[in-house]
Design a protein around this motif. Sequence first.
Motif, PDB file in Angstrom:
ATOM      1  N   LEU A 126      -0.540   5.453 -12.309  1.00 21.81           N
ATOM      2  CA  LEU A 126       0.215   6.552 -11.608  1.00 21.81           C
ATOM      3  C   LEU A 126       0.969   7.366 -12.770  1.00 21.81           C
ATOM      4  N   ARG A 127       2.312   6.595 -13.146  1.00 26.92           N
ATOM      5  CA  ARG A 127       3.031   6.976 -14.070  1.00 26.92           C
ATOM      6  C   ARG A 127       2.439   7.678 -15.162  1.00 26.92           C
ATOM      7  N   LYS A 128       1.558   7.030 -15.767  1.00 23.75           N
ATOM      8  CA  LYS A 128       0.881   7.418 -16.991  1.00 23.75           C
ATOM      9  C   LYS A 128       0.454   8.948 -17.021  1.00 23.75           C
ATOM     10  N   ASP A 145       0.939  -1.238   0.135  1.00 18.25           N
ATOM     11  CA  ASP A 145       0.075   0.011   0.172  1.00 18.25           C
ATOM     12  C   ASP A 145       0.933   1.301   0.047  1.00 18.25           C
ATOM     13  N   GLY A 146       2.024   1.203  -0.678  1.00 15.59           N
ATOM     14  CA  GLY A 146       2.957   2.363  -0.378  1.00 15.59           C
ATOM     15  C   GLY A 146       3.649   2.836  -1.645  1.00 15.59           C
ATOM     16  N   TYR A 147       3.475   4.048  -1.854  1.00 15.01           N
ATOM     17  CA  TYR A 147       4.117   4.472  -3.123  1.00 15.01           C
ATOM     18  C   TYR A 147       4.903   5.654  -3.124  1.00 15.01           C
ATOM     19  N   LEU A 148       6.001   5.681  -3.850  1.00 14.28           N
ATOM     20  CA  LEU A 148       7.168   6.834  -3.845  1.00 14.28           C
ATOM     21  C   LEU A 148       7.014   7.344  -5.165  1.00 14.28           C
ATOM     22  N   LEU A 149       6.462   8.739  -4.810  1.00  9.76           N
ATOM     23  CA  LEU A 149       6.479   9.818  -6.005  1.00  9.76           C
ATOM     24  C   LEU A 149       7.831  10.611  -6.184  1.00  9.76           C
ATOM     25  N   HIS A 208       5.045  11.535   3.779  1.00 10.20           N
ATOM     26  CA  HIS A 208       5.984  12.231   3.989  1.00 10.20           C
ATOM     27  C   HIS A 208       7.060  12.416   2.963  1.00 10.20           C
ATOM     28  N   THR A 209       7.844  13.379   3.136  1.00  9.67           N
ATOM     29  CA  THR A 209       9.070  13.254   2.057  1.00  9.67           C
ATOM     30  C   THR A 209      10.246  12.354   2.579  1.00  9.67           C
ATOM     31  N   ARG A 257      17.731  12.613  -3.859  1.00  6.01           N
ATOM     32  CA  ARG A 257      16.291  12.993  -4.536  1.00  6.01           C
ATOM     33  C   ARG A 257      15.384  13.002  -3.773  1.00  6.01           C
ATOM     34  N   THR A 258      14.527  14.088  -3.585  1.00  2.61           N
ATOM     35  CA  THR A 258      13.381  14.241  -2.802  1.00  2.61           C
ATOM     36  C   THR A 258      12.139  13.459  -3.244  1.00  2.61           C
ATOM     37  N   MET A 259      11.356  12.540  -2.545  1.00  5.51           N
ATOM     38  CA  MET A 259      10.225  11.685  -2.903  1.00  5.51           C
ATOM     39  C   MET A 259       9.444  12.027  -1.894  1.00  5.51           C
ATOM     40  N   LEU A 260       8.030  11.915  -2.410  1.00  5.53           N
ATOM     41  CA  LEU A 260       6.834  11.687  -1.665  1.00  5.53           C
ATOM     42  C   LEU A 260       6.494  10.376  -1.362  1.00  5.53           C
TER      43      LEU A 260
END
Length: 122
Positions: free
Chosen positions: A67-69, A6-10, A47-48, A35-38
Amino acid sequence: TESGNDGYLLKLDGNAAEKNAGGKGDTTSEASAGRTMLFLESGIRFHTTTQQIQQEGKMPTPFCMKLRKHLRGLRFERIQQLGNLDRVVDFIFGSGSNRHSLVLELYARGNILLCNASYEIQ
């Protein structure tokens, strides 16, 4: 990128990383070292982070691909709380008709919803 069930890094652009480091351009700060990610975890937290997660040989889920698309190349504009619901957060990417929102529910078994500018689920 997916991280667990259930976790995603943006990945955020360099300007976001500089803002999180205090906007001073300090190259010795921890935030500018990577690199900063959310990080979004459904029902639990957001969180970042600058910590990378290695996923060698693992195929992304269909939701991750969606999400990528829809979010690739869009600027992270703002974050807001939806209404009086203190545990529903809206992450807004892009602007105008190309705007997309990630709605994160922060309660047990919460959801992450991808919506268009009219808040229709994609």
